[in-house]
Write an enzyme that holds these catalytic residues in place. Structure first.
Site, PDB file in Angstrom:
ATOM      1  N   ASP A  49       0.517  -1.500  -0.091  1.00  0.00           N
ATOM      2  CA  ASP A  49      -0.071   0.150   0.265  1.00  0.00           C
ATOM      3  C   ASP A  49       0.964   1.421   0.137  1.00  0.00           C
ATOM      4  O   ASP A  49       1.420   1.549   1.069  1.00  0.00           O
ATOM      5  CB  ASP A  49      -1.340   0.030   1.352  1.00  0.00           C
ATOM      6  CG  ASP A  49      -1.949   1.538   1.345  1.00  0.00           C
ATOM      7  OD1 ASP A  49      -2.991   0.959   0.681  1.00  0.00           O
ATOM      8  OD2 ASP A  49      -1.554   2.106   2.230  1.00  0.00           O
ATOM      9  N   TYR A  54       3.459   9.691  -0.964  1.00  0.00           N
ATOM     10  CA  TYR A  54       4.715   9.270  -0.115  1.00  0.00           C
ATOM     11  C   TYR A  54       5.611   9.341  -0.497  1.00  0.00           C
ATOM     12  O   TYR A  54       6.950   9.405   0.505  1.00  0.00           O
ATOM     13  CB  TYR A  54       3.650   7.125  -0.027  1.00  0.00           C
ATOM     14  CG  TYR A  54       3.219   6.861   1.471  1.00  0.00           C
ATOM     15  CD1 TYR A  54       2.202   8.474   1.541  1.00  0.00           C
ATOM     16  CD2 TYR A  54       2.653   6.286   1.325  1.00  0.00           C
ATOM     17  CE1 TYR A  54       1.238   8.198   1.994  1.00  0.00           C
ATOM     18  CE2 TYR A  54       1.669   5.804   1.616  1.00  0.00           C
ATOM     19  CZ  TYR A  54       0.422   6.488   2.455  1.00  0.00           C
ATOM     20  OH  TYR A  54      -0.783   6.306   2.722  1.00  0.00           O
ATOM     21  N   LYS A  79      -2.310   5.983  -4.663  1.00  0.00           N
ATOM     22  CA  LYS A  79      -3.866   6.502  -4.443  1.00  0.00           C
ATOM     23  C   LYS A  79      -3.529   8.197  -4.813  1.00  0.00           C
ATOM     24  O   LYS A  79      -2.547   8.797  -4.812  1.00  0.00           O
ATOM     25  CB  LYS A  79      -3.864   7.448  -2.807  1.00  0.00           C
ATOM     26  CG  LYS A  79      -4.085   5.663  -2.223  1.00  0.00           C
ATOM     27  CD  LYS A  79      -3.874   5.926  -0.280  1.00  0.00           C
ATOM     28  CE  LYS A  79      -3.954   4.495  -0.024  1.00  0.00           C
ATOM     29  NZ  LYS A  79      -1.818   4.746   0.631  1.00  0.00           N
ATOM     30  N   HIS A 112      -7.373   9.599  -2.505  1.00  0.00           N
ATOM     31  CA  HIS A 112      -6.765   9.346  -0.921  1.00  0.00           C
ATOM     32  C   HIS A 112      -7.690  10.144   0.055  1.00  0.00           C
ATOM     33  O   HIS A 112      -8.105   9.568   1.408  1.00  0.00           O
ATOM     34  CB  HIS A 112      -5.528  10.808  -1.193  1.00  0.00           C
ATOM     35  CG  HIS A 112      -4.404   9.349  -0.042  1.00  0.00           C
ATOM     36  ND1 HIS A 112      -3.175   9.623  -0.300  1.00  0.00           N
ATOM     37  CD2 HIS A 112      -5.017   9.536   1.144  1.00  0.00           C
ATOM     38  CE1 HIS A 112      -2.924   9.253   1.198  1.00  0.00           C
ATOM     39  NE2 HIS A 112      -3.746   9.224   1.765  1.00  0.00           N
TER      40      HIS A 112
HETATM   41  P1  NAD Z   1       0.207   1.994  11.847  1.00  0.00           P
HETATM   42  O1  NAD Z   1      -0.834   1.969  12.637  1.00  0.00           O
HETATM   43  O2  NAD Z   1       0.237   0.711  10.821  1.00  0.00           O
HETATM   44  O3  NAD Z   1       1.448   1.909  13.125  1.00  0.00           O
HETATM   45  C1  NAD Z   1       2.405   2.104  12.518  1.00  0.00           C
HETATM   46  C2  NAD Z   1       3.822   1.940  13.474  1.00  0.00           C
HETATM   47  O4  NAD Z   1       2.868   0.574  14.831  1.00  0.00           O
HETATM   48  C3  NAD Z   1       5.578   2.038  13.633  1.00  0.00           C
HETATM   49  O5  NAD Z   1       5.781   3.197  14.600  1.00  0.00           O
HETATM   50  C4  NAD Z   1       5.787   0.753  13.988  1.00  0.00           C
HETATM   51  O6  NAD Z   1       7.138   1.106  14.396  1.00  0.00           O
HETATM   52  C5  NAD Z   1       4.848   0.681  14.762  1.00  0.00           C
HETATM   53  N1  NAD Z   1       4.363  -0.872  14.497  1.00  0.00           N
HETATM   54  C6  NAD Z   1       4.484  -2.240  13.862  1.00  0.00           C
HETATM   55  N2  NAD Z   1       4.842  -3.027  14.019  1.00  0.00           N
HETATM   56  C7  NAD Z   1       4.784  -2.795  15.481  1.00  0.00           C
HETATM   57  C8  NAD Z   1       5.379  -4.611  15.798  1.00  0.00           C
HETATM   58  N3  NAD Z   1       4.667  -5.664  15.614  1.00  0.00           N
HETATM   59  N4  NAD Z   1       5.324  -3.882  17.389  1.00  0.00           N
HETATM   60  C9  NAD Z   1       5.334  -2.461  17.520  1.00  0.00           C
HETATM   61  N5  NAD Z   1       5.128  -1.875  16.586  1.00  0.00           N
HETATM   62  C10 NAD Z   1       4.566  -2.016  15.221  1.00  0.00           C
HETATM   63  O7  NAD Z   1       0.120   2.782  11.401  1.00  0.00           O
HETATM   64  P2  NAD Z   1       0.144   3.657   9.092  1.00  0.00           P
HETATM   65  O8  NAD Z   1       1.435   3.584   8.911  1.00  0.00           O
HETATM   66  O9  NAD Z   1      -0.262   5.056   9.953  1.00  0.00           O
HETATM   67  O10 NAD Z   1      -0.710   2.426   9.269  1.00  0.00           O
HETATM   68  C11 NAD Z   1      -0.676   1.634   8.091  1.00  0.00           C
HETATM   69  C12 NAD Z   1      -0.248   2.324   6.551  1.00  0.00           C
HETATM   70  O11 NAD Z   1      -1.818   2.659   6.388  1.00  0.00           O
HETATM   71  C13 NAD Z   1       0.366   3.497   6.353  1.00  0.00           C
HETATM   72  O12 NAD Z   1       1.955   2.522   6.058  1.00  0.00           O
HETATM   73  C14 NAD Z   1      -0.055   3.674   5.112  1.00  0.00           C
HETATM   74  O13 NAD Z   1      -0.313   3.010   4.038  1.00  0.00           O
HETATM   75  C15 NAD Z   1      -1.911   3.676   4.932  1.00  0.00           C
HETATM   76  N6  NAD Z   1      -2.202   4.578   5.287  1.00  0.00           N
HETATM   77  C16 NAD Z   1      -3.258   5.515   5.000  1.00  0.00           C
HETATM   78  C17 NAD Z   1      -3.572   6.727   5.298  1.00  0.00           C
HETATM   79  C18 NAD Z   1      -4.515   7.619   4.325  1.00  0.00           C
HETATM   80  O14 NAD Z   1      -5.166   8.296   4.992  1.00  0.00           O
HETATM   81  N7  NAD Z   1      -5.263   6.346   3.398  1.00  0.00           N
HETATM   82  C19 NAD Z   1      -3.291   7.135   6.827  1.00  0.00           C
HETATM   83  C20 NAD Z   1      -1.527   6.590   7.263  1.00  0.00           C
HETATM   84  C21 NAD Z   1      -1.566   5.546   6.552  1.00  0.00           C
END
Ligand code: NAD
Length: 280
Positions: A49, A54, A79, A112
């Site tokens: 994704d 990004y 997106k 997006h």
């Molecule tokens: P997330 O909830 O996936 O959290 C990421 C955080 O969690 C990072 O700091 C990482 O170090 C930590 N983490 C990951 N695995 C872990 C584990 N096993 N133990 C402890 N900590 C852990 O948040 P995100 O990255 O914002 O969301 C996931 C994806 O969603 C993004 O990478 C992106 O592709 C998408 N996204 C989309 C939008 C949108 O507006 N459509 C917005 C934000 C994110």
């Protein structure tokens, strides 16, 4: 696409399958992103994704090419950014993403944000429908849309969005929106499935106990919950051991009591921007 053995998948309204677990690359800089995606592919992820905003689509593309994995064994989402919305600009934005990714099509193209102050998401949707008909986007959907935004798209368009990608985690479960989407066949993708690390999941009463009972991390419990709720996830991590930890939630199950307990943890803990305010 061919779903990796042992991984759950859902069926989109196009009839295509989507792996329920992927890797997200928000805030992964271009320089690191190729290595991150290659690591993810190596440990078994097949769903990526990304987004134009990004600024790492080129790195994702380099990783796809270097992996040697056939295109039809990958599920790639990108997106449309807000400033590219509109009837004159949306098609060129996908062209640019395809070029950066080095692919002929994306498996899923999302608007997006609704960016309601721009008021161009309906016009953009009609362009996405054309891009779908041309085969450039195998499926099309939206992100951060609330019910009223979906209603306008459903009224103006002839294709029902395959996906709405929204903020969703145990502290912010989005029940009303998911209930609206479900009968329409709009699948839910969660962004921030771990709350983006912006609050401690252990603050949710009882979640640590469930983790202890299963011998899993609290993050694994949160991710597993999404899978059992029928939600698609792509948690972000740049660390290979966490990629493995996160993907391994495909092989244990929460019981009915766990699911009921987690349902009661819904606490309106939004950590990101409200969709009405995402007008950048
Ligand atoms: P997330 O909830 O996936 O959290 C990421 C955080 O969690 C990072 O700091 C990482 O170090 C930590 N983490 C990951 N695995 C872990 C584990 N096993 N133990 C402890 N900590 C852990 O948040 P995100 O990255 O914002 O969301 C996931 C994806 O969603 C993004 O990478 C992106 O592709 C998408 N996204 C989309 C939008 C949108 O507006 N459509 C917005 C934000 C994110």
């Amino acid at each position: 696409m061919k779903i990796p053995t042992g991984q759950p998948a859902l069926t989109l309204n196009t009839g295509a399958q989507i792996p329920q677990m992927g890797i997200g690359v928000f805030k992964v800089e271009d320089a690191e992103c190729e290595r991150v995606v290659l690591d993810a592919l190596e440990v078994g992820y097949r769903h990526i994704d990304t987004a134009m905003i990004y600024l790492n689509e080129q790195a994702v593309g380099r990783a796809i090419a270097a992996s040697g994995i056939p295109r039809d064994e990958l599920f790639v989402t990108t997106k449309l950014w807000n400033s590219d919305q509109g009837s004159e600009t949306s098609a060129a934005a996908l062209d640019q993403s395809l070029e950066l990714l080095g692919v002929d099509y994306v498996d899923l193209y999302l608007i997006h944000w609704p960016a309601p102050l721009r008021d161009e998401y309906v016009a953009s949707w009609l362009v996405l429908e054309e891009l779908h008909h041309k085969g450039l986007a195998k499926a099309i959907g939206v992100s951060n849309f609330q019910q009223e935004h979906l209603e306008r798209v459903l009224e103006a368009g002839s294709i029902v969005p395959a996906i709405n990608q929204i903020e969703l985690h145990p502290g912010f479960q989005q029940r009303p929106l998911r209930a609206f989407q479900e009968p329409l066949g709009i699948l839910t993708e969660a962004w921030g499935p771990l709350g983006q690390g912006k609050y401690e999941l252990s603050e949710l009463p009882g979640l640590s106990d469930i983790a202890e009972a299963h011998g899993k991390s609290i993050q694994q419990i949160a991710l597993r919950w999404h899978l059992q709720e029928g939600v698609i996830i792509f948690p972000k991590t740049v660390r290979k051991e966490r990629m493995i930890e996160n993907l391994s939630v495909v092989d244990f199950e929460l019981n009915a009591d766990d699911i009921t307990a987690i349902a009661s943890m819904d606490a309106d803990r939004r950590v990101g921007t409200h969709p009405d305010d995402g007008n950048w």
